[in-house]
Scaffold this motif. Structure first.
Motif, PDB file in Angstrom:
ATOM      1  N   ARG A 105       0.888  -1.212   0.163  1.00 57.27           N
ATOM      2  CA  ARG A 105       0.109  -0.214   0.127  1.00 57.27           C
ATOM      3  C   ARG A 105       0.812   1.470  -0.080  1.00 57.27           C
ATOM      4  O   ARG A 105       0.724   2.559  -0.839  1.00 57.27           O
ATOM      5  CB  ARG A 105      -0.692  -0.401   1.232  1.00 57.27           C
ATOM      6  CG  ARG A 105      -1.694   1.074   1.557  1.00 57.27           C
ATOM      7  CD  ARG A 105      -2.243   1.143   2.814  1.00 57.27           C
ATOM      8  NE  ARG A 105      -3.165   2.112   3.354  1.00 57.27           N
ATOM      9  CZ  ARG A 105      -3.723   2.954   3.226  1.00 57.27           C
ATOM     10  NH1 ARG A 105      -4.740   3.143   2.011  1.00 57.27           N
ATOM     11  NH2 ARG A 105      -4.141   4.218   3.458  1.00 57.27           N
ATOM     12  N   HIS A 106       2.159   1.045   0.497  1.00 54.98           N
ATOM     13  CA  HIS A 106       2.900   2.159   0.652  1.00 54.98           C
ATOM     14  C   HIS A 106       4.268   2.642   0.414  1.00 54.98           C
ATOM     15  O   HIS A 106       4.558   3.018   0.288  1.00 54.98           O
ATOM     16  CB  HIS A 106       3.178   2.685   1.934  1.00 54.98           C
ATOM     17  CG  HIS A 106       2.016   2.928   3.159  1.00 54.98           C
ATOM     18  ND1 HIS A 106       1.243   3.664   2.679  1.00 54.98           N
ATOM     19  CD2 HIS A 106       1.573   2.307   4.459  1.00 54.98           C
ATOM     20  CE1 HIS A 106       0.780   3.723   4.114  1.00 54.98           C
ATOM     21  NE2 HIS A 106       0.276   2.450   4.797  1.00 54.98           N
ATOM     22  N   THR A 107       4.115   1.483  -0.921  1.00 52.24           N
ATOM     23  CA  THR A 107       5.526   1.507  -2.179  1.00 52.24           C
ATOM     24  C   THR A 107       4.491   1.275  -3.252  1.00 52.24           C
ATOM     25  O   THR A 107       4.825   2.272  -3.978  1.00 52.24           O
ATOM     26  CB  THR A 107       6.445   0.820  -1.867  1.00 52.24           C
ATOM     27  OG1 THR A 107       5.721  -1.178  -1.917  1.00 52.24           O
ATOM     28  CG2 THR A 107       6.752   0.415   0.329  1.00 52.24           C
ATOM     29  N   ARG A 108       4.199   0.612  -3.802  1.00 50.31           N
ATOM     30  CA  ARG A 108       4.315  -0.055  -5.554  1.00 50.31           C
ATOM     31  C   ARG A 108       2.530   0.676  -5.483  1.00 50.31           C
ATOM     32  O   ARG A 108       2.647   1.638  -6.100  1.00 50.31           O
ATOM     33  CB  ARG A 108       3.732  -1.253  -5.423  1.00 50.31           C
ATOM     34  CG  ARG A 108       3.653  -1.875  -6.646  1.00 50.31           C
ATOM     35  CD  ARG A 108       3.914  -1.504  -7.482  1.00 50.31           C
ATOM     36  NE  ARG A 108       5.079  -1.099  -7.918  1.00 50.31           N
ATOM     37  CZ  ARG A 108       6.490  -1.043  -8.365  1.00 50.31           C
ATOM     38  NH1 ARG A 108       5.199  -0.009  -9.565  1.00 50.31           N
ATOM     39  NH2 ARG A 108       7.006  -1.054  -8.412  1.00 50.31           N
ATOM     40  N   VAL A 109       1.419   0.712  -4.943  1.00 46.41           N
ATOM     41  CA  VAL A 109       0.637   1.587  -4.624  1.00 46.41           C
ATOM     42  C   VAL A 109       0.860   3.074  -5.176  1.00 46.41           C
ATOM     43  O   VAL A 109       0.353   3.917  -5.164  1.00 46.41           O
ATOM     44  CB  VAL A 109      -0.667   0.897  -3.863  1.00 46.41           C
ATOM     45  CG1 VAL A 109      -1.214   1.777  -3.728  1.00 46.41           C
ATOM     46  CG2 VAL A 109      -0.817  -0.160  -3.564  1.00 46.41           C
ATOM     47  N   GLU A 110       1.526   3.552  -4.462  1.00 52.95           N
ATOM     48  CA  GLU A 110       1.723   5.070  -4.375  1.00 52.95           C
ATOM     49  C   GLU A 110       2.512   5.622  -5.583  1.00 52.95           C
ATOM     50  O   GLU A 110       2.125   6.556  -6.417  1.00 52.95           O
ATOM     51  CB  GLU A 110       3.172   5.343  -3.069  1.00 52.95           C
ATOM     52  CG  GLU A 110       2.547   4.911  -1.718  1.00 52.95           C
ATOM     53  CD  GLU A 110       1.057   6.535  -1.299  1.00 52.95           C
ATOM     54  OE1 GLU A 110       0.990   8.015  -1.119  1.00 52.95           O
ATOM     55  OE2 GLU A 110       0.198   6.302  -1.209  1.00 52.95           O
ATOM     56  N   GLU A 111       3.715   4.206  -6.235  1.00 54.34           N
ATOM     57  CA  GLU A 111       4.192   4.510  -7.293  1.00 54.34           C
ATOM     58  C   GLU A 111       2.771   4.151  -8.320  1.00 54.34           C
ATOM     59  O   GLU A 111       2.904   5.155  -9.619  1.00 54.34           O
ATOM     60  CB  GLU A 111       5.064   3.713  -7.715  1.00 54.34           C
ATOM     61  CG  GLU A 111       5.946   3.792  -7.099  1.00 54.34           C
ATOM     62  CD  GLU A 111       7.285   3.024  -7.012  1.00 54.34           C
ATOM     63  OE1 GLU A 111       7.414   2.779  -8.662  1.00 54.34           O
ATOM     64  OE2 GLU A 111       8.199   2.596  -6.573  1.00 54.34           O
ATOM     65  N   GLU A 112       2.191   3.505  -8.280  1.00 50.25           N
ATOM     66  CA  GLU A 112       1.125   3.078  -9.415  1.00 50.25           C
ATOM     67  C   GLU A 112      -0.174   3.950  -9.524  1.00 50.25           C
ATOM     68  O   GLU A 112      -0.696   4.135 -10.309  1.00 50.25           O
ATOM     69  CB  GLU A 112       0.146   1.497  -8.847  1.00 50.25           C
ATOM     70  CG  GLU A 112      -0.296   0.702 -10.526  1.00 50.25           C
ATOM     71  CD  GLU A 112      -1.209  -0.097  -9.375  1.00 50.25           C
ATOM     72  OE1 GLU A 112      -1.353  -1.468 -10.983  1.00 50.25           O
ATOM     73  OE2 GLU A 112      -1.671  -0.622  -8.614  1.00 50.25           O
ATOM     74  N   THR A 113      -0.139   5.617  -8.320  1.00 51.41           N
ATOM     75  CA  THR A 113      -1.275   6.334  -8.437  1.00 51.41           C
ATOM     76  C   THR A 113      -0.622   7.769  -9.277  1.00 51.41           C
ATOM     77  O   THR A 113      -1.269   8.763  -9.263  1.00 51.41           O
ATOM     78  CB  THR A 113      -1.996   6.224  -6.952  1.00 51.41           C
ATOM     79  OG1 THR A 113      -0.546   6.646  -6.582  1.00 51.41           O
ATOM     80  CG2 THR A 113      -3.032   5.304  -6.622  1.00 51.41           C
ATOM     81  N   GLY A 114       0.863   7.101  -9.142  1.00 42.20           N
ATOM     82  CA  GLY A 114       1.569   8.696  -9.644  1.00 42.20           C
ATOM     83  C   GLY A 114       2.089   9.620  -8.111  1.00 42.20           C
ATOM     84  O   GLY A 114       2.899  10.643  -8.113  1.00 42.20           O
ATOM     85  N   PRO A 129      10.442   6.615   0.578  1.00 41.65           N
ATOM     86  CA  PRO A 129       9.649   5.914   0.998  1.00 41.65           C
ATOM     87  C   PRO A 129       9.191   4.521   1.290  1.00 41.65           C
ATOM     88  O   PRO A 129       8.426   3.982   1.864  1.00 41.65           O
ATOM     89  CB  PRO A 129       8.970   5.807  -0.759  1.00 41.65           C
ATOM     90  CG  PRO A 129       9.389   6.692  -1.282  1.00 41.65           C
ATOM     91  CD  PRO A 129      10.654   7.238  -0.645  1.00 41.65           C
ATOM     92  N   LEU A 130      10.497   3.661   0.101  1.00 43.27           N
ATOM     93  CA  LEU A 130      11.059   2.448   1.136  1.00 43.27           C
ATOM     94  C   LEU A 130      11.216   2.218   2.487  1.00 43.27           C
ATOM     95  O   LEU A 130      10.751   1.448   3.639  1.00 43.27           O
ATOM     96  CB  LEU A 130      11.606   1.719  -0.019  1.00 43.27           C
ATOM     97  CG  LEU A 130      12.255   0.222   0.579  1.00 43.27           C
ATOM     98  CD1 LEU A 130      10.648  -0.735   0.688  1.00 43.27           C
ATOM     99  CD2 LEU A 130      12.952  -0.699  -0.553  1.00 43.27           C
ATOM    100  N   ALA A 131      11.942   3.170   2.957  1.00 41.47           N
ATOM    101  CA  ALA A 131      12.560   2.965   3.944  1.00 41.47           C
ATOM    102  C   ALA A 131      11.689   3.894   5.087  1.00 41.47           C
ATOM    103  O   ALA A 131      11.109   2.572   6.455  1.00 41.47           O
ATOM    104  CB  ALA A 131      13.556   4.389   4.175  1.00 41.47           C
TER     105      ALA A 131
END
Length: 530
Positions: A105-114, A129-131
């Motif tokens: 939710r806090h890594t890949r979704v953030e990238e997917e939504t822009g 973001p990952l840290a």
């Protein structure tokens, strides 16, 4: 991003943002998992008042292959030892699932939504973001582990062992947070990244089950679920095993940070296959098929492997553990003539059906993810209607559990004794319960779209907790009935004279929830942001 910006710049700010976004979910998760150990310890004291009663319970559990598959052997028959046995694998499973969901939710979704790209335009380091996500998830796991200790000590359990137990349950979440950190770097799709991580978790759980039921003890040393158990709180306190989990999590976290530098923002290391140079997809359903097929194929392979492992674990059990304790258990569950392997499959499939529900949730929430990313709005600007668009995703949420349960049951039946039809049929009995979970997600997507994903996954987690509490009579009556999985008859054991009645009832509930969700979806505005 300027060359003077550190790779961790802005981590603290992102941590505060994550805490604000999850200000409800995190406290609820931490509170429930922190209170569970003391509740189970108290229930154990009430149910087994003396050492003789606890020894008798331990002997019966040792003769039950399903209990061995789900929880492993009992290392100590004290109240603390039974509490650790009851909750060790379960809390690692629940904490691992929630950790995976939060990390994605806090890594890949953030990238997917822009949103990640928008943040990167400011003073935010490449690894921040990952840290930040890792810091919050690891701290949340540690907090619920530590908060469980005072209540255990107040109940009369040793302080050192209670602390080890709390840390071991937290460490299970750490391991799978690190797994999700890596899978989030592999693919551009949050659903696929989430699915890969959950599939890995399922395989690692099955590996631990095979170690304890198949007499292959060394396999338990290859999985975090085994390590959590092998810390042996209240039964020798092997503190050093925590080091294995710490090294595992640290190594995967380092891999995740390394991989994140080898890909573009919003991209993945596994490149997305381009479509044909000419031509179009066959409508909304064709587009949905392209979006869902990768995740569905991955889940099918994973559950097929799980089924095969179950079949291997069940071989020889009928003769190996034909004991008076098992016969008493079989008579209680469904009849004195029930086979040991039938009891084994009944218990294990009950839990694995909830993993299938998790896979179905990934498909059920895909429409909301497309809406949140703004892609649904573009599609709906064409002649595609809103209901048709929603159904194009919903059909995969309905069909995917049919496929996964069939693959799971067929693989188990074939590798065990060739009883394909009977085992597969018993596995498919869980379909209405899984569809009910899909119905809940559909209703929430139509009624409360911004909270749909968080609340749907929380509901599934609560079903797991309710089922666990029911074993110690801490959840009865209406609370127990809230879990759809409780109402599925154990058809392998012949426990219901009319198994069609509860299955039909669950199907009606699932259809009602789904229809209500679609009705709300047709009447509300699109909400492109999460």
């Amino acid at each position: 991003m300027t060359g003077t910006t550190g790779t961790m710049t802005g981590t603290g700010t992102l941590i505060r943002l994550i805490l604000r976004r999850d200000r409800v979910l995190l406290p609820v998760w931490i509170a429930i998992t922190a209170l569970l150990p003391a509740s189970i310890a108290s229930a154990t004291t009430d149910l087994y008042a003396d050492q003789a009663a606890r020894d008798s319970f331990a002997a019966a559990s040792a003769s039950n292959p399903a209990q061995l598959a789900m929880r492993g052997p009992i290392y100590d028959t004290s109240v603390g030892g039974l509490t650790a046995w009851t909750l060790g694998s379960s809390l690692a499973l629940i904490g691992g699932l929630i950790s995976i969901l939060l990390m994605i939710r806090h890594t890949r979704v953030e990238e997917e939504t822009g949103r990640r790209e928008l943040l990167a335009s400011g003073v935010i380091g490449r690894h921040a973001p990952l840290a930040a996500a890792l810091a919050v998830v690891l701290a949340a796991n540690l907090l619920h582990g530590l908060l469980s200790v005072p209540a255990l000590v107040a109940g009369g359990l040793p302080t050192g062992s209670s602390l080890l137990f709390g840390l071991s349950t937290a460490a299970g979440g750490w391991a799978f947070a690190a797994v999700a950190a890596v899978t989030g770097q592999l693919t551009a799709s949050s659903g696929t990244a989430r699915g890969i991580a959950i599939a890995i978790g399922g395989l690692l759980f099955a590996l631990r089950s095979l170690a304890d039921t198949g007499g292959i003890g060394w396999l338990a040393w290859l999985t975090p679920f085994g390590w959590v158990r092998l810390t042996r709180p209240y039964a020798g306190d092997q503190w050093w095993v925590l080091g294995l989990i710490a090294v595992f999590a640290a190594a995967l976290a380092a891999v995740a940070f390394t991989l994140s530098t080898r890909r573009d923002v919003a991209g993945g290391l596994i490149s997305v296959r381009l479509g044909p140079a000419e031509g179009t997809l066959p409508g909304a359903f064709g587009l949905s098929a392209r979006l869902h097929r990768g995740t569905l194929a991955g889940f099918a392979v994973g559950f097929g492997a799980l089924g095969a492992l179950l079949g291997v674990a069940a071989r020889g059990l009928n003769a190996q553990l034909d004991t008076p304790q098992f016969r008493e258990l079989a008579a209680t569950l469904g009849g004195a003539e029930a086979r040991l392997s039938d009891v084994f499959f009944t218990f294990v499939m009950y839990v694995l059906s909830q993993l299938v529900a998790g896979a179905a949730l990934v498909s059920a929430l895909r429409a909301r993810a497309e809406e949140s990313a703004g892609r649904a709005e573009l599609l709906l600007s064409t002649p595609v209607g809103r209901l048709r668009w929603a159904l194009s995703h919903l059909v995969f949420a309905v069909v995917s559990p049919v496929l996964l349960l069939t693959v799971l049951g067929a693989a188990a039946g074939l590798t065990f004794d060739g009883d394909l039809a009977r085992v597969t049929g018993a596995t498919l009995a869980y379909l209405p319960a899984v569809w009910t979970v899909v119905g809940i997600a559909t209703l929430l997507s139509g009624l409360l779209p911004r909270l749909a994903a968080a609340v749907s996954w929380t509901a599934l987690g609560l079903f797991l907790v309710v089922d666990l509490l029911a074993e110690f009579k801490l959840a009865t009556g209406i609370i127990l009935d809230l879990s759809p999985f409780v109402h599925v008859p154990a058809t392998l054991l012949g426990s219901a004279s009319s198994p069609a009645a509860p299955l039909l009832g669950l199907t009606v509930v699932a259809i009602t929830l789904t229809a209500a969700g679609l009705a709300f979806l047709r009447r509300r505005d699109l909400m492109p942001t999460a």
